[in-house]
Scaffold this motif. Sequence first.
Motif, PDB file in Angstrom:
ATOM      1  N   GLU A 146       0.836  -1.205   0.000  1.00 22.69           N
ATOM      2  CA  GLU A 146       0.000   0.000   0.000  1.00 22.69           C
ATOM      3  C   GLU A 146       0.870   1.255   0.000  1.00 22.69           C
ATOM      4  O   GLU A 146       0.528   2.243  -0.636  1.00 22.69           O
ATOM      5  N   GLN A 147       2.016   1.210   0.695  1.00 21.91           N
ATOM      6  CA  GLN A 147       2.920   2.356   0.707  1.00 21.91           C
ATOM      7  C   GLN A 147       3.514   2.590  -0.669  1.00 21.91           C
ATOM      8  O   GLN A 147       3.603   3.734  -1.138  1.00 21.91           O
ATOM      9  N   GLU A 148       3.932   1.526  -1.346  1.00 16.90           N
ATOM     10  CA  GLU A 148       4.472   1.662  -2.698  1.00 16.90           C
ATOM     11  C   GLU A 148       3.417   2.226  -3.644  1.00 16.90           C
ATOM     12  O   GLU A 148       3.712   3.094  -4.472  1.00 16.90           O
ATOM     13  N   LYS A 149       2.190   1.723  -3.520  1.00 21.52           N
ATOM     14  CA  LYS A 149       1.100   2.216  -4.357  1.00 21.52           C
ATOM     15  C   LYS A 149       0.861   3.701  -4.087  1.00 21.52           C
ATOM     16  O   LYS A 149       0.741   4.499  -5.017  1.00 21.52           O
ATOM     17  N   LEU A 186       3.758   5.768  -5.566  1.00 20.73           N
ATOM     18  CA  LEU A 186       3.701   5.829  -7.027  1.00 20.73           C
ATOM     19  C   LEU A 186       2.583   6.760  -7.481  1.00 20.73           C
ATOM     20  O   LEU A 186       2.773   7.577  -8.393  1.00 20.73           O
ATOM     21  N   LEU A 187       1.426   6.680  -6.837  1.00 21.99           N
ATOM     22  CA  LEU A 187       0.321   7.571  -7.185  1.00 21.99           C
ATOM     23  C   LEU A 187       0.695   9.038  -6.926  1.00 21.99           C
ATOM     24  O   LEU A 187       0.387   9.913  -7.737  1.00 21.99           O
ATOM     25  N   ALA A 188       1.362   9.306  -5.810  1.00 21.88           N
ATOM     26  CA  ALA A 188       1.791  10.673  -5.507  1.00 21.88           C
ATOM     27  C   ALA A 188       2.747  11.179  -6.584  1.00 21.88           C
ATOM     28  O   ALA A 188       2.635  12.330  -7.036  1.00 21.88           O
ATOM     29  N   PHE A 189       3.676  10.330  -7.015  1.00 26.54           N
ATOM     30  CA  PHE A 189       4.611  10.707  -8.072  1.00 26.54           C
ATOM     31  C   PHE A 189       3.871  10.996  -9.373  1.00 26.54           C
ATOM     32  O   PHE A 189       4.096  12.027 -10.026  1.00 26.54           O
ATOM     33  N   LEU A 190       2.968  10.112  -9.772  1.00 19.11           N
ATOM     34  CA  LEU A 190       2.239  10.297 -11.026  1.00 19.11           C
ATOM     35  C   LEU A 190       1.380  11.559 -10.997  1.00 19.11           C
ATOM     36  O   LEU A 190       1.319  12.302 -11.985  1.00 19.11           O
ATOM     37  N   HIS A 191       0.730  11.821  -9.875  1.00 19.38           N
ATOM     38  CA  HIS A 191      -0.067  13.043  -9.765  1.00 19.38           C
ATOM     39  C   HIS A 191       0.808  14.289  -9.827  1.00 19.38           C
ATOM     40  O   HIS A 191       0.376  15.328 -10.325  1.00 19.38           O
TER      41      HIS A 191
END
Length: 83
Positions: A49-52, A55-60
Motif C-alpha cells: 500500500e505504501q508503494e502504491k 507511485l500515485l503521488a509521483f504520477l499526480h
Amino acid sequence: MHDGSINTLEQVLEFYAAGGRNIESGEHVGDGRLNPNKSEFVKGFTMSEQEKSDLLAFLHALSDEAFLTNPRYANPFEQDLAK
C-alpha cells in the motif's frame, strides 16, 4: 486508460498489478488475465500500500494543472502561442 475504460490512476495500477482485467458481466465478459493475445508486458506484480501510495503521488505530481487549464494552449489551431 488509453480507451477510457479505467477512470483513475489507482484503477490503472490495480489493472496492471492483477495482470489484466476479469470482467464478470456485460458485453465484454471474460478473464482478460488469461487472454493469449494480451501484451507480454501485462504480467502482474505485487506492491505494498505504501508503494502504491508513493507511485500515485509521483504520477499526480507530473500533472501541471496551470498548464492544462491555460486558455493559451486550449486550441493550437486558433491561437498564436507567440503572444
